[in-house]
Design an enzyme around this catalytic site. Structure first.
Site, short mmCIF file in Angstrom:
data_model
loop_
_atom_site.label_atom_id
_atom_site.label_comp_id
_atom_site.label_asym_id
_atom_site.label_seq_id
_atom_site.Cartn_x
_atom_site.Cartn_y
_atom_site.Cartn_z
CG PHE A 135 -1.81 1.25 1.22
CD1 PHE A 135 -2.98 1.27 0.47
CD2 PHE A 135 -1.46 2.40 1.92
CE1 PHE A 135 -3.79 2.40 0.43
CE2 PHE A 135 -2.26 3.54 1.87
CZ PHE A 135 -3.43 3.54 1.13
CG ASP A 220 5.59 3.52 1.81
OD1 ASP A 220 5.68 4.13 2.89
OD2 ASP A 220 4.54 3.43 1.17
CE LYS A 249 -0.56 5.87 7.84
NZ LYS A 249 -0.34 5.26 6.55
C1 LIG Z 1 -0.62 5.53 5.09
C2 LIG Z 1 0.32 5.05 4.09
C3 LIG Z 1 0.54 5.72 2.88
C4 LIG Z 1 -0.28 6.93 2.47
O1 LIG Z 1 -0.10 8.00 3.32
P1 LIG Z 1 -1.19 9.18 3.37
O2 LIG Z 1 -0.63 10.14 4.35
O3 LIG Z 1 -2.49 8.56 3.77
O4 LIG Z 1 -1.28 9.75 2.01
C5 LIG Z 1 1.52 5.24 2.03
N1 LIG Z 1 2.25 4.17 2.36
C6 LIG Z 1 2.08 3.50 3.51
C7 LIG Z 1 2.95 2.33 3.83
C8 LIG Z 1 1.10 3.90 4.41
O5 LIG Z 1 0.90 3.21 5.54
#
Ligand SMILES: *Cc1c(COP(=O)(O)O)cnc(C)c1O
Length: 403
Positions: A135, A220, A249
């Site tokens: 994700f 990520d 986050k």
């Molecule tokens: C939450 C998340 C995203 C997206 O971040 P947003 O601030 O919601 O745009 C991307 N990658 C990972 C692994 C995430 O947990």
């Protein structure tokens, strides 16, 4: 409470099925709704509020910055941007950082940085290899590399040249490499997709493949970064360094901020003035937050605390797998844990809320635990007690001893 729910539902675009709770305030690791009911928070606003709620050093810093200056645009310098850039550079062990407003935008920037690197080098490379179950966010770019068809299909055609491989399967990654592969993107610990930590050997082998084929490695760290796994960034625990990394986050502990960062080797061939930008990104308010969060993580020895409390949490969760029929498996690292359930996770979450415990889900009927990093052992005990109630049907204690 119902009043607020109906007002919100009447005006908001219906993109979320929200829990029927109106949250009003937070204190430490507890949240309170408008009826005054208290909840132990094991979700942290989806792995965001790492320092819990109402941390006075953090809130004082925000209040001060709001009174001083909140926004300048990136046409100017500010003290907070200078400080936050330096502290994030040090924390990430990268050379160059770019502040964004979200995780999605951090991914978007990372993808653009990789494409630009290949473009400047004249290599003709443009393909991305991403992982199944990954994700990376919801923009057209981020969703293009997200390994979940459900999120992608309605928005096709997406960006060209994305291939998917199986996470933790190096042969599957090798099979997707071509002379056009520009970057490989993955989460060191997959979050949304079901809490799957990478195998050490897999990450090392991916790094080697990238080095051999001049492919950039993008991590990520949006969910698994900022101390959650017990290292400041998950890759530091694995000892496998990416070329580009995305964060968000927990780096702002609740103010909307993300960042992507890269090594000098990448930066040299990558984005230059005119290639990329943002109006809000890295404004004084969010930069003050990032700098303060990093200071607090160090001052309060958050990493050591995560290591200690997560060992305790893992032990308790493993015991739950043994003693509660509804829990079939635990996966995770540090304070990022998933429990695979054999009853509908949505029902368990609702029951947990009735008990005064907030937990969330991840794909694959997984109950996801991503609490504030400041939880203590007593909060783990409280969570286990409430979760047991919510799960129901635990074996009588005699059975767990004979297992
Ligand atoms: C939450 C998340 C995203 C997206 O971040 P947003 O601030 O919601 O745009 C991307 N990658 C990972 C692994 C995430 O947990």
């Amino acid at each position: 409470m119902n009043d607020y729910i109906s007002q919100a539902e009447e005006a908001l675009l219906h993109t979320y099925n929200r829990y029927q709770i109106v949250l009003e305030k937070g204190e430490g690791v507890y949240l309170y709704d408008t009826e005054g009911k208290r909840y132990l928070d094991f979700a942290a606003g989806i792995a965001v509020c790492s320092l819990g709620y109402g941390h006075s050093k953090f809130t004082d810093c925000l209040k001060n910055q709001i009174d001083t200056l909140t926004h300048t645009s990136n046409l100017f310098y500010s003290k907070p941007v200078a400080k936050a850039a330096q502290s994030l550079k040090k924390a990430t062990q990268m050379d160059r950082v770019f502040f964004t407003n979200s995780g999605t935008e951090a991914i978007e920037g990372a993808l653009k940085a990789a494409r630009k690197y290949a473009y400047t080098k004249g290599s003709g490379k443009y393909e991305f290899i991403a992982m199944n179950h990954s994700f990376h966010g919801r923009s057209m770019g981020a969703v293009s590399v997200t390994g979940n068809e459900h999120y992608r299909t309605p928005f096709e055609p997406l960006i060209a040249g994305v291939k998917f491989a199986e996470f933790n399967d190096i042969e599957s990654v090798k099979a997707q490499i071509t002379d056009k592969t520009c970057a490989i993107i993955m989460e060191p610990v997959q979050g949304e997709g079901g809490i799957y930590p990478a195998d050490q050997a897999f990450l090392k082998q991916v790094r080697e493949l990238c080095d051999v084929h001049d492919i950039l490695l993008i991590f990520d760290e949006i969910q698994c970064g900022m101390g959650r796994t017990g290292s400041l960034f998950a890759w530091q625990g694995y000892g496998v360094k990416p070329d580009i990394m995305a964060m968000a986050k927990a780096i702002g502990n609740g103010v909307p901020v993300g960042a992507f960062a890269m090594t000098e080797q990448v930066a040299e061939y990558s984005l230059v003035p005119g290639d990329h930008g943002t109006t809000y990104g890295g404004n004084p308010l969010v930069c003050a937050a990032v700098d303060t969060v990093l200071q607090i993580v160090e001052e309060e020895r958050i990493l050591e605390r995560v290591q200690e409390v997560s060992a305790y949490l893992e032990e308790k969760l493993d015991n739950l797998v043994k003693t509660n029929e509804a829990v079939t498996e635990r996966r995770g690292m540090g304070l990022m844990q998933g429990l695979v359930l054999n009853k509908p996770v949505g029902d368990v979450i609702k029951k947990a809320m009735e008990q005064g415990l907030i937990v969330i889900s991840a794909s694959g009927n997984v109950l996801r635990l991503v609490p504030p990093l400041v939880i203590e052992k007593k909060h783990v005990d409280e969570m286990i007690e409430k979760l047991n109630e919510a799960l129901g049907d635990s074996f009588p204690c005699g059975a767990c001893i004979t297992q």
